[in-house]
Scaffold this motif. Sequence first.
Motif, short mmCIF file in Angstrom:
data_model
loop_
_atom_site.label_atom_id
_atom_site.label_comp_id
_atom_site.label_asym_id
_atom_site.label_seq_id
_atom_site.Cartn_x
_atom_site.Cartn_y
_atom_site.Cartn_z
N LYS A 1 0.83 -1.21 0.00
CA LYS A 1 0.00 0.00 0.00
C LYS A 1 0.86 1.25 0.00
O LYS A 1 0.52 2.26 -0.62
N TRP A 2 2.01 1.18 0.71
CA TRP A 2 2.85 2.37 0.85
C TRP A 2 4.13 2.27 -0.01
O TRP A 2 5.11 2.96 0.25
N ASN A 3 4.06 1.44 -1.04
CA ASN A 3 5.15 1.35 -2.00
C ASN A 3 5.16 2.61 -2.86
O ASN A 3 4.20 2.86 -3.61
N PRO A 4 6.23 3.46 -2.75
CA PRO A 4 6.24 4.72 -3.52
C PRO A 4 6.13 4.51 -5.02
O PRO A 4 5.72 5.42 -5.74
N GLU A 5 6.44 3.31 -5.49
CA GLU A 5 6.43 3.05 -6.93
C GLU A 5 5.13 2.41 -7.40
O GLU A 5 4.95 2.17 -8.59
N SER A 6 4.22 2.14 -6.45
CA SER A 6 3.00 1.43 -6.83
C SER A 6 1.81 2.35 -7.05
O SER A 6 0.86 1.99 -7.72
N SER A 7 1.85 3.54 -6.43
CA SER A 7 0.71 4.44 -6.60
C SER A 7 1.15 5.88 -6.38
O SER A 7 2.12 6.16 -5.68
N VAL B 1 3.26 10.60 -2.99
CA VAL B 1 3.16 12.01 -2.56
C VAL B 1 2.70 12.15 -1.11
O VAL B 1 2.70 13.26 -0.58
N THR B 2 2.32 11.07 -0.48
CA THR B 2 1.77 11.15 0.88
C THR B 2 2.79 10.62 1.89
O THR B 2 3.48 9.63 1.63
N SER B 3 2.84 11.30 3.04
CA SER B 3 3.71 10.85 4.13
C SER B 3 2.94 9.93 5.04
O SER B 3 1.86 10.27 5.55
N LEU B 4 3.45 8.74 5.23
CA LEU B 4 2.81 7.76 6.09
C LEU B 4 2.66 8.28 7.51
O LEU B 4 1.58 8.22 8.11
N PHE B 5 3.74 8.81 8.08
CA PHE B 5 3.71 9.25 9.47
C PHE B 5 2.88 10.53 9.65
O PHE B 5 2.31 10.74 10.71
N GLU C 1 10.45 8.33 4.54
CA GLU C 1 9.80 8.93 5.71
C GLU C 1 10.84 9.60 6.62
O GLU C 1 10.62 10.70 7.15
N PHE C 2 11.94 8.93 6.80
CA PHE C 2 13.02 9.47 7.66
C PHE C 2 13.51 10.80 7.11
O PHE C 2 13.68 11.78 7.87
N TYR C 3 13.74 10.85 5.83
CA TYR C 3 14.19 12.08 5.19
C TYR C 3 13.14 13.19 5.33
O TYR C 3 13.47 14.34 5.65
N GLN C 4 11.87 12.84 5.10
CA GLN C 4 10.80 13.85 5.16
C GLN C 4 10.65 14.43 6.57
O GLN C 4 10.48 15.63 6.73
N ILE C 5 10.71 13.57 7.55
CA ILE C 5 10.56 14.05 8.94
C ILE C 5 11.72 14.98 9.30
O ILE C 5 11.53 16.04 9.91
N LEU C 6 12.93 14.60 8.93
CA LEU C 6 14.10 15.44 9.23
C LEU C 6 14.03 16.78 8.50
O LEU C 6 14.32 17.84 9.09
N SER C 7 13.69 16.74 7.23
CA SER C 7 13.73 17.97 6.43
C SER C 7 12.55 18.89 6.70
O SER C 7 12.72 20.12 6.74
N THR C 8 11.34 18.34 6.90
CA THR C 8 10.18 19.20 7.12
C THR C 8 10.08 19.71 8.55
O THR C 8 9.32 20.64 8.83
N ASN C 9 10.83 19.11 9.47
CA ASN C 9 10.79 19.54 10.88
C ASN C 9 12.08 20.22 11.32
O ASN C 9 12.41 20.21 12.51
#
Length: 635
Positions: free
Chosen positions: A56-62, A67-71, A122-130
């Motif tokens: 469901k959360w495979n970035p290459e499947s949908s 574009v959505t952050s799981l966390f 997710e790790f990258y997004q949390i670090l960069s957006t926060n």
Amino acid sequence: MPTKGMRSPWFSSKASSSYIAKSSSPSRFAFSPSPTSFSESVIDRTLELAGPMIQKWNPESSTFAKVTSLFHENRGEAKDFIKCVSNLQKAMQLHVAENPTSEKLVLAQNLMQIAMKRLQKEFYQILSTNRAHLDPESVSVRSSRTSVQSTSSDDEEDLDEVQKAGDSIAEVEDVSSLAMADLRLIAECMISSGYAKECVTIYKIIRKSIIDEGIYRLGVEKLSSSHVRKMDWEVLDMRIKNWLDAVKIAAKTLFNGERILSDHVFAASDSIRESCFTDISKEGASILFGFPENVIRNSKKSLEKVFRLLDMYTAIATHWPEIESIFSFESTLLVRSQAITSLVKIGEDVRTELAEFESVIQKENSKSTVAGGNVHHLTIDSMNYLSLLADYSNVLSNILANSPPPKQTSSPELYSGLSDSDDSPVPTISRLFAFLIHLLLANLDGKAKLYKDVSLSYQFQANNLQYVVVKVRTSNLKYLLGDDWLSKQEVKVRQFAANYVQLAWGHVIKSLPEDPAVDLSPKEAKECFKRFNSSLEQAHRKQSVCVIPDSKLREDVKVDIARKILPVYREFHNKHRVIMGSERNFESVVRFTPEDVEHYLSESFLGAVVGSGSSSSSTSTSSHTRASRFSKILF
């Protein structure tokens, strides 16, 4: 700790791809009934549960997963995702021991790679957006290294309760707490799955940029030796001021917050959290703590520099407990060593500067006298310098702890007044200041001999010693030298002043009869009045150039003169002016009333007071301005 063995060559990506391609729907993760082992049943069940969640959360499947952050979207589902990955890892470990060539392991490994890509994203997004919520200041304010390391992933339920209670906490702190918790969940999952390298690489890149930016914002940059050598003192002084503020902020927030964050995120691995913090902070910390050594080695000679050196020493020494704690890893030994080296270099340079100051006092050999016996500029500048140094007495005590004591001199009064017994030995720092003041007074004694008028030389000594006494009494020098030392110097001031009065005004006193009530003939009285008139005018004219800038000393001298002249003259005047009334030139004989004499004395010693010669006038000048003027005068 599991390693990336799960990503070994026997997991063929091609095979896994063809296998997963045959699975067109989640139901395909169920296998046909057949006699199975325990490990096979475990991995079957795990694949059945984990497969749909990971896909469901495979970035290459949908597009949604891309574009959505799981966390950010659903933290509850994010935790379920982490549990699925953890269970998948355990199932793979169980099954690989029984059947290392199983196709189910290939499928599981494929799912694990998809999950790791998701978590890496997710790790990258949390670090960069926060970045704003994970800045070192926010982290250091809301956390402590002890508290963050005590929380493990097994306590996430408790953390949830804390976070629920966090509604009353500031929003920034709440977001920071959630981000740190999420980063830790992801890091522990990736490390246990053998993907530590991908996680650590992202962390180091983003967090190092924050440290580097923080150091730059604090005004600290790596300066070349030639750059420092070319700097004017005013520019370098501003750099040092920026550095002093930077050390405080760096120790309390910047590096402290970064250590807290890395300790928390990578609590599962001591080696990883050490590696992360070291690689992130070592360069910036080395630049910061290497600055004093650069200044010492390359800055221009200046006596005023000693105060900034002492400021820098104080900054490092004050924050040493934090520095030692933050950079406690073996791999950050270089940072601790750099801070210690800077302290040592500062101490050496301070001792050099003090030796230079001593030399300046001894070698100041100007031959011109100061008008009116006023306070000499050497006295003013030296005592201003020493009073400022006294503000750093604790730091100087540390620096001089292993230094040899001040040089011995032949003067028995060098340490006169300082307590010196087995129970209360004189501290090295007190001996140093007593020694430097002794050198100053010895130089002033030589300058006093330049006056042709001996009375003025005594007044010069009284003025200068009084300035020393006042400066000591109104600064921290008082606590270093003590009341006994001050009392002995005050006795000397009074002796100098008494010698001045005797030499400058003694002939006026002697012009009057010893017994003013004795009966004199008109002729004798007339001669006595004339002698007094001449002596008073001569003394007033000659001493009109004499200056006593200190108000208390000035009043004491006036009182002493008046006490010796006025009562005698008043009684003599009142008794004999009547018999002089028949004189034709009465006014030229009895020229002064007692009130006139008192007025003469009240106008004495107010000659042109030299700029900062007043004991009080120099106190308003800024410390480093005075030190700068001292440097300019004496070099």
